[in-house]
Design an enzyme around this catalytic site. Structure first.
Site, PDB file in Angstrom:
ATOM      1  N   GLY A  83       0.775  -1.234   0.000  1.00 49.30           N
ATOM      2  CA  GLY A  83       0.000   0.000   0.000  1.00 49.30           C
ATOM      3  C   GLY A  83       0.805   1.281   0.000  1.00 49.30           C
ATOM      4  N   ASN A  85       1.468   3.320  -2.458  1.00 47.17           N
ATOM      5  CA  ASN A  85       0.725   4.350  -3.215  1.00 47.17           C
ATOM      6  C   ASN A  85      -0.440   4.869  -2.374  1.00 47.17           C
ATOM      7  OD1 ASN A  85       1.590   4.855  -6.157  1.00 47.17           O
ATOM      8  ND2 ASN A  85       1.796   2.646  -5.945  1.00 47.17           N
ATOM      9  N   LYS A 163      -7.184  -8.286  -7.950  1.00 53.14           N
ATOM     10  CA  LYS A 163      -8.364  -9.030  -8.404  1.00 53.14           C
ATOM     11  C   LYS A 163      -9.096  -8.215  -9.468  1.00 53.14           C
ATOM     12  CE  LYS A 163      -8.750 -12.492  -6.347  1.00 53.14           C
ATOM     13  NZ  LYS A 163      -7.928 -13.722  -6.636  1.00 53.14           N
ATOM     14  N   LEU A 164      -9.844  -8.913 -10.322  1.00 51.52           N
ATOM     15  CA  LEU A 164     -10.616  -8.228 -11.371  1.00 51.52           C
ATOM     16  C   LEU A 164     -11.782  -7.489 -10.737  1.00 51.52           C
ATOM     17  CD1 LEU A 164     -10.720  -7.982 -14.521  1.00 51.52           C
ATOM     18  CD2 LEU A 164     -12.513  -9.744 -14.432  1.00 51.52           C
ATOM     19  N   ILE A 165     -11.904  -6.200 -11.015  1.00 47.71           N
ATOM     20  CA  ILE A 165     -13.040  -5.414 -10.529  1.00 47.71           C
ATOM     21  C   ILE A 165     -14.282  -5.878 -11.290  1.00 47.71           C
ATOM     22  CG2 ILE A 165     -14.083  -3.110 -10.453  1.00 47.71           C
ATOM     23  CD1 ILE A 165     -11.869  -3.424  -8.415  1.00 47.71           C
ATOM     24  N   ASN A 179      -6.771   3.095 -12.016  1.00 44.42           N
ATOM     25  CA  ASN A 179      -5.792   2.071 -11.641  1.00 44.42           C
ATOM     26  C   ASN A 179      -4.403   2.571 -12.007  1.00 44.42           C
ATOM     27  OD1 ASN A 179      -4.795  -0.642 -10.912  1.00 44.42           O
ATOM     28  ND2 ASN A 179      -4.337  -0.781 -13.095  1.00 44.42           N
ATOM     29  N   HIS A 181      -0.653   1.149 -13.106  1.00 46.98           N
ATOM     30  CA  HIS A 181       0.040  -0.045 -13.594  1.00 46.98           C
ATOM     31  C   HIS A 181       1.517   0.309 -13.734  1.00 46.98           C
ATOM     32  CE1 HIS A 181       0.482  -3.873 -15.686  1.00 46.98           C
ATOM     33  NE2 HIS A 181       1.200  -3.238 -16.603  1.00 46.98           N
ATOM     34  N   ASP A 222      -6.441  -3.688 -17.545  1.00 48.09           N
ATOM     35  CA  ASP A 222      -5.493  -2.754 -18.172  1.00 48.09           C
ATOM     36  C   ASP A 222      -5.876  -2.278 -19.568  1.00 48.09           C
ATOM     37  OD1 ASP A 222      -2.913  -4.876 -16.811  1.00 48.09           O
ATOM     38  OD2 ASP A 222      -4.031  -3.231 -15.894  1.00 48.09           O
ATOM     39  N   GLU A 251       5.649   6.353  -9.599  1.00 46.67           N
ATOM     40  CA  GLU A 251       4.218   6.089  -9.332  1.00 46.67           C
ATOM     41  C   GLU A 251       3.700   7.000  -8.226  1.00 46.67           C
ATOM     42  OE1 GLU A 251       2.963   2.026  -8.711  1.00 46.67           O
ATOM     43  OE2 GLU A 251       4.716   1.315  -9.795  1.00 46.67           O
TER      44      GLU A 251
END
Ligand SMILES: Nc1nc2c(c(=O)[nH]1)N[C@@H](CN(C=O)c1ccc(C(=O)N[C@@H](CCC(=O)O)C(=O)O)cc1)CN2
Ligand SMILES: NCC(=O)N[C@@H]1O[C@H](COP(=O)([O-])[O-])[C@@H](O)[C@H]1O
Length: 287
Positions: A83, A85, A163-165, A179, A181, A222, A251
């Protein structure tokens, strides 16, 4: 409206609540909204009073200037790991560079570093999705949407969430989920490409530049509209860890800058669907 009461296992309050902060009873999140939490910055919990809105000067067509009230935004962050970011965004909210408040942390790993940081800073933690062995009483995607609405969330920020939203959430928050990346999309993205795997792929490809991408989230991994990127030089003898460290540093800067723009409503959508950021210093400039 949440279809059923959230049990304590799904919604946890800080392990050590900041001093003088009454812990709202474990009831549906509505009570939490009245839960004016403080960030325990040091021994003496300091009540950070934030105004609900701020004003900015806007240039009018006739050349005159006008004051425009912008509401402070409520942010939910999704993490799966350390965490860093998330912490930088929180520091931005506290320090004043981001006109927003972190009202909820969502994670699929209840003991990850991001969740621990949230609990020690008075930010409620919600587990989604729950591990398969416990999924019998986990939240459904529509219930997750209900909780986010109960908290009044304006924007959802993914930061190392693996995980996939679900499509239900993407549809419920159009152009409001971001998001980050750790590579220059559209290259080096998609299912299976996360964390150190991304940096290994970049090095194996011989690419001379990498860097973070911040994009809007759609139903696939993505593939959403790119909002911001910054370039990081790849060095000939880089290890994945060395490259990861340089990209992560970028980032942290880029995400705080983008979240600040989101909260100040400085995102404009070009006619071809490309989102742009309006310069804070010169409103006529976009990037
Ligand atoms: N609907 C969307 N959900 C998510 C997106 C998105 O763009 N649309 N971004 C990801 C973040 N991400 C890259 O930025 C990403 C995360 C994870 C994976 C992946 O392959 N995950 C594995 C499972 C890993 C695990 O559980 O440890 C998998 O699905 O097999 C790819 C890209 C967040 N969600
Ligand atoms: N594809 C998703 C992905 O790889 N995300 C990456 O996970 C890391 C999380 O670090 P953090 O937990 O310290 O913010 C970050 O480097 C982020 O770009």
């Amino acid at each position: 409206m949440v279809s059923r009461v959230l049990f304590s296992s799904q919604l946890t309050f800080p392990a050590k609540p900041p001093r003088e902060t009454p812990i709202a009873p474990l009831t549906p999140p509505r009570n939490v909204l009245s839960f004016s939490f403080r960030s325990s910055v040091d021994r003496f919990a300091m009540r950070i009073v934030k105004t609900a809105s701020f004003t900015r000067t806007v240039a009018k067509v006739d050349g005159s200037r006008d004051e425009e009230a912008i509401s402070r935004k409520k942010l939910a962050v999704f993490v799966s790991g350390g965490g860093s970011n998330f912490k930088k965004i929180h520091e931005g909210c506290i320090g004043g560079s981001v006109q927003g408040d972190l009202v909820l942390l969502v994670t699929n790993k209840k003991d990850c570093g991001g969740a621990e940081y949230a609990r020690s800073n008075g930010i409620p933690v919600l587990v989604f999705p729950k591990p398969k062995r416990e999924s019998s009483d986990g939240l459904s995607p529509t219930e997750l949407v209900d909780v986010l609405r109960e908290y009044g969330v304006d924007f959802v920020l993914l930061a190392g969430y693996l995980k996939l939203i679900p499509a239900e959430l993407v549809k419920a928050f159009p152009k409001r989920i971001l998001n980050i990346h750790p590579a220059l999309l559209p290259a080096f993205g998609g299912k299976g490409l996360y964390g150190m795997r991304v940096h290994k792929a970049v090095l194996a490809s011989g690419a001379r530049y990498s860097g973070p991408t911040i994009h809007f989230v759609d139903e696939e991994y993505d593939t959403g509209r790119i909002l911001a990127q910054s370039a990081v030089r790849v060095v000939a003898n880089d290890t994945p860890e060395e490259l990861a460290k340089r990209v992560l540093h970028e980032e942290h800067k880029l995400y705080v800058e983008v979240v600040a723009a989101i909260c100040e409503e400085r995102i404009k959508w070009r006619e071809d669907g490309v989102p742009l950021i309006q310069s804070k210093d010169n409103p006529d400039d976009y990037y």
